[in-house]
Motif scaffolding. Structure first.
Motif, mmCIF file in Angstrom:
data_model
loop_
_atom_site.group_PDB
_atom_site.id
_atom_site.type_symbol
_atom_site.label_atom_id
_atom_site.label_comp_id
_atom_site.label_asym_id
_atom_site.label_seq_id
_atom_site.Cartn_x
_atom_site.Cartn_y
_atom_site.Cartn_z
ATOM 1 N N THR A 4 21.990 17.999 87.699
ATOM 2 C CA THR A 4 21.723 18.325 86.302
ATOM 3 C C THR A 4 22.912 17.990 85.422
ATOM 4 O O THR A 4 24.059 18.065 85.855
ATOM 5 C CB THR A 4 21.383 19.827 86.150
ATOM 6 N N GLY A 5 22.595 17.633 84.183
ATOM 7 C CA GLY A 5 23.637 17.392 83.203
ATOM 8 C C GLY A 5 23.929 18.592 82.329
ATOM 9 O O GLY A 5 24.842 18.551 81.516
ATOM 10 N N ASP A 56 24.242 14.187 92.764
ATOM 11 C CA ASP A 56 24.923 13.503 91.663
ATOM 12 C C ASP A 56 24.018 13.393 90.446
ATOM 13 O O ASP A 56 22.916 12.857 90.549
ATOM 14 C CB ASP A 56 25.325 12.095 92.109
ATOM 15 N N PRO A 57 24.458 13.931 89.282
ATOM 16 C CA PRO A 57 25.641 14.759 89.069
ATOM 17 C C PRO A 57 25.265 16.235 89.044
ATOM 18 O O PRO A 57 24.117 16.586 88.830
ATOM 19 C CB PRO A 57 26.088 14.300 87.679
ATOM 20 N N THR A 58 26.243 17.101 89.249
ATOM 21 C CA THR A 58 26.059 18.534 89.076
ATOM 22 C C THR A 58 27.115 19.003 88.092
ATOM 23 O O THR A 58 28.286 19.149 88.434
ATOM 24 C CB THR A 58 26.196 19.289 90.404
ATOM 25 N N THR A 59 26.688 19.216 86.862
ATOM 26 C CA THR A 59 27.642 19.560 85.799
ATOM 27 C C THR A 59 27.066 20.666 84.926
ATOM 28 O O THR A 59 25.914 21.076 85.067
ATOM 29 C CB THR A 59 27.962 18.328 84.927
ATOM 30 N N GLY A 60 27.893 21.140 83.998
ATOM 31 C CA GLY A 60 27.460 22.109 83.010
ATOM 32 C C GLY A 60 27.004 23.422 83.602
ATOM 33 O O GLY A 60 27.476 23.879 84.641
ATOM 34 N N MET A 72 28.500 25.183 73.740
ATOM 35 C CA MET A 72 29.039 23.902 74.195
ATOM 36 C C MET A 72 27.896 23.012 74.652
ATOM 37 O O MET A 72 26.980 23.449 75.328
ATOM 38 C CB MET A 72 30.012 24.120 75.355
ATOM 39 N N THR A 73 27.919 21.752 74.288
ATOM 40 C CA THR A 73 26.967 20.801 74.815
ATOM 41 C C THR A 73 27.521 20.233 76.101
ATOM 42 O O THR A 73 28.712 19.976 76.223
ATOM 43 C CB THR A 73 26.710 19.665 73.810
ATOM 44 N N SER A 109 30.466 13.860 82.199
ATOM 45 C CA SER A 109 31.264 12.665 81.885
ATOM 46 C C SER A 109 31.309 12.360 80.404
ATOM 47 O O SER A 109 32.234 11.695 79.936
ATOM 48 C CB SER A 109 30.705 11.464 82.652
ATOM 49 N N ARG A 110 30.333 12.828 79.616
ATOM 50 C CA ARG A 110 30.306 12.522 78.190
ATOM 51 C C ARG A 110 31.068 13.525 77.333
ATOM 52 O O ARG A 110 31.244 13.293 76.132
ATOM 53 C CB ARG A 110 28.866 12.421 77.696
ATOM 54 N N VAL A 111 31.475 14.642 77.907
ATOM 55 C CA VAL A 111 32.126 15.664 77.089
ATOM 56 C C VAL A 111 33.539 16.007 77.536
ATOM 57 O O VAL A 111 34.250 16.697 76.823
ATOM 58 C CB VAL A 111 31.289 16.963 77.047
ATOM 59 N N ARG A 112 33.965 15.521 78.692
ATOM 60 C CA ARG A 112 35.309 15.841 79.151
ATOM 61 C C ARG A 112 36.343 15.028 78.372
ATOM 62 O O ARG A 112 36.001 13.996 77.770
ATOM 63 C CB ARG A 112 35.447 15.586 80.648
#
Length: 482
Positions: free
Chosen positions: A123-124, A161-165, A1-2, A191-194
């Motif tokens: 991190t993204g 901000d942000p803490t994702t993936g 998954m990206t 935010s780009r993959v949800r």
């Protein structure tokens, strides 16, 4: 998954987005960066991704950093720690092979020098230009985290901000204690993959607190003081020893080396109840001191764990955390007099396992009419949650001290009680089930509830005679009555 913004820095750092060095400056003034291992790199990286070298060069020029993470040591108000700070301006704070090298170096240094680890995450996700080699860095991080956990060292994270993936799913959510800055985007899906119709409110720090995945949201101006207290309590003189890692005591049944948490004094009534029903009425009285009063009297300072890390919280039924009592760190799990929800049992089990791993004695306060038994509690796995808490208490190698301060209703209360080291206050009772329900099960009328309470022998002095509790505690300056 990206995942997330993990290519050429995305839109860049917003006006309120802290840099790695800015985040470090919130905590300390004496940061010393660690030396990093050298790694040969093929042109444009392991995938020969066209333009990757140029992207890294632009990121370095923009941020002043050579990678997406900065690692070093520092004292946070007197407690030394290893700090890991992500630089989101460097390719979206993404993880690549060199990031993994730096993280591994930081964790290894922490173990070698017996230091806690604090990760300041922003991190993204994993770096697109390194493909699966970037994604596998999450396995490296997980391995280092496990080794550090087995060494009996605390791990804390601060979500920026942000803490994702994958960064959220390892360094963030995998920490022993997870704090977040206000306004931080937090979630596995960036935010780009949800999904386009996803509710953005679900991907916030406050939403993650409500879901039991984050312990607290802390304003930037309070972060140094808050984190310093956490570090002092989890790395203090009582801590730093992991029973699980002590090969000098191969038999886990041997008594633990740490002294038990001292008993609190009784804050309510001092005389013993005359009858079983008298004991019930006094334990249910609105005037009787509850857990919050006991914790306030017992601890000089304390910090709270929140959430079961399984999607739930029980703030009205279970209070958990660590505090300072007479200069020592003590962990606590305290029922508040309400029916305990499944998330409350799971949070208490989380607390006890963490304390056990860090070598911190535990104090539990029992006070519940019983476990929540509504349909929603069943759907949330109340039976499994109680079983998990029974198991955590039974497996603990640190001493657990229990004080029954009010109602002790059935298995939902017993699950939090230490076998062989449970005490009672004069305004408490413990029963296999509430006297009203006991009478109903025995097909007795309401007029026989009081006599049933007597027959159950639920008064504190009855519990001592039965060997269920060790004694009844008194007020400050008073005696502990056998």
């Amino acid at each position: 998954m990206t995942e997330g913004r993990a290519h050429d820095g995305g839109p860049g750092r917003g006006p309120d987005r802290l840099s790695a060095r800015g985040a470090i400056a919130l905590l300390t003034d004496d940061f010393a960066e660690l030396p990093y291992p050298a790694r040969d790199s093929a042109p444009d990286g392991p995938l020969a991704w066209h333009g990757y070298d140029a992207s890294r060069a632009r990121a370095a020029e923009r941020t002043g950093e050579e990678e997406s993470v900065v690692c070093g040591t520092a004292a946070v108000d007197g407690t030394r720690a290893v700090l890991i700070a992500f630089e989101f301006g460097f390719l979206g704070g993404s993880l690549g092979e060199r990031t993994g090298d730096r993280l591994e170096t930081a964790y290894a240094y922490a173990r070698a020098h017996r230091l806690p680890v604090v990760a300041l995450v922003a991190t993204g996700g994993s770096r697109m230009q390194e493909g699966m080699l970037a994604l596998t860095q999450l396995q490296r991080v997980a391995r280092q985290s496990v080794l550090t956990r087995e060494a009996g060292l605390p791990q804390l994270s601060v979500l920026r901000d942000p803490t994702t993936g994958g960064g959220w799913a390892t360094l963030g959510a995998g920490a022993d204690v997870t704090l977040a800055l206000p306004g931080a985007q937090v979630g596995f899906a960036g935010s780009r993959v949800r999904p386009p119709d996803a509710d953005p409110a679900a991907y916030t720090a406050r939403a993650q607190v409500a879901a039991g995945s984050v312990d607290a949201v802390v304003p930037p101006e309070e972060l140094r003081q808050t984190l310093a207290l956490w570090l002092r309590l989890l790395s203090g003189p009582t801590t730093g020893h992991s029973p699980a890692a002590d090969d000098r005591r191969p038999d886990p049944a041997l008594p633990p080396e740490q002294p038990a948490a001292p008993l609190p004094f009784a804050l309510g009534a001092q005389e013993l109840p005359r009858t079983g029903w008298d004991a019930v009425q006094r334990a249910r009285s609105s005037r009787r001191p509850r857990a919050e009063a006991y914790l306030a009297a017992y601890f000089t300072h304390r910090v709270a764990l929140s959430g079961d890390r399984c999607g739930g919280t029980d703030p009205d039924g279970m209070l958990c955390g660590f505090g300072e009592h007479e200069g020592r760190t003590v962990a606590y799990a305290a029922q508040t007099g309400t029916a305990t929800r499944p998330a409350g049992f799971r949070t208490a089990a989380r607390l006890i396992r963490l304390a056990d791993r860090l070598g911190i004695p535990v104090l539990t306060l029992v006070d519940t009419p019983g476990a929540a038994n509504d349909a929603e509690a069943e759907r949330q796995g109340v039976g499994a949650a109680i079983a998990d808490l029974f198991g955590a208490v039974a497996a603990a190698r640190v001493p657990i001290t229990t004080l029954l301060i009010g109602e002790g209703g059935s298995g939902g209360a017993l699950a939090l009680a230490a076998p062989g080291n449970t005490w009672a206050t004069p305004d408490s009772y413990f029963s296999v089930i509430g006297p009203e329900m006991a009478a109903a099960i025995l097909k007795r009328g309401t007029g026989e509830v009081e006599s049933t309470a007597d027959e159950l022998r639920i008064r504190p002095q009855d519990l001592v005679a039965l060997g269920v509790v060790r004694g009844v505690v008194g007020a400050p300056g008073g005696s502990t009555r056998p």
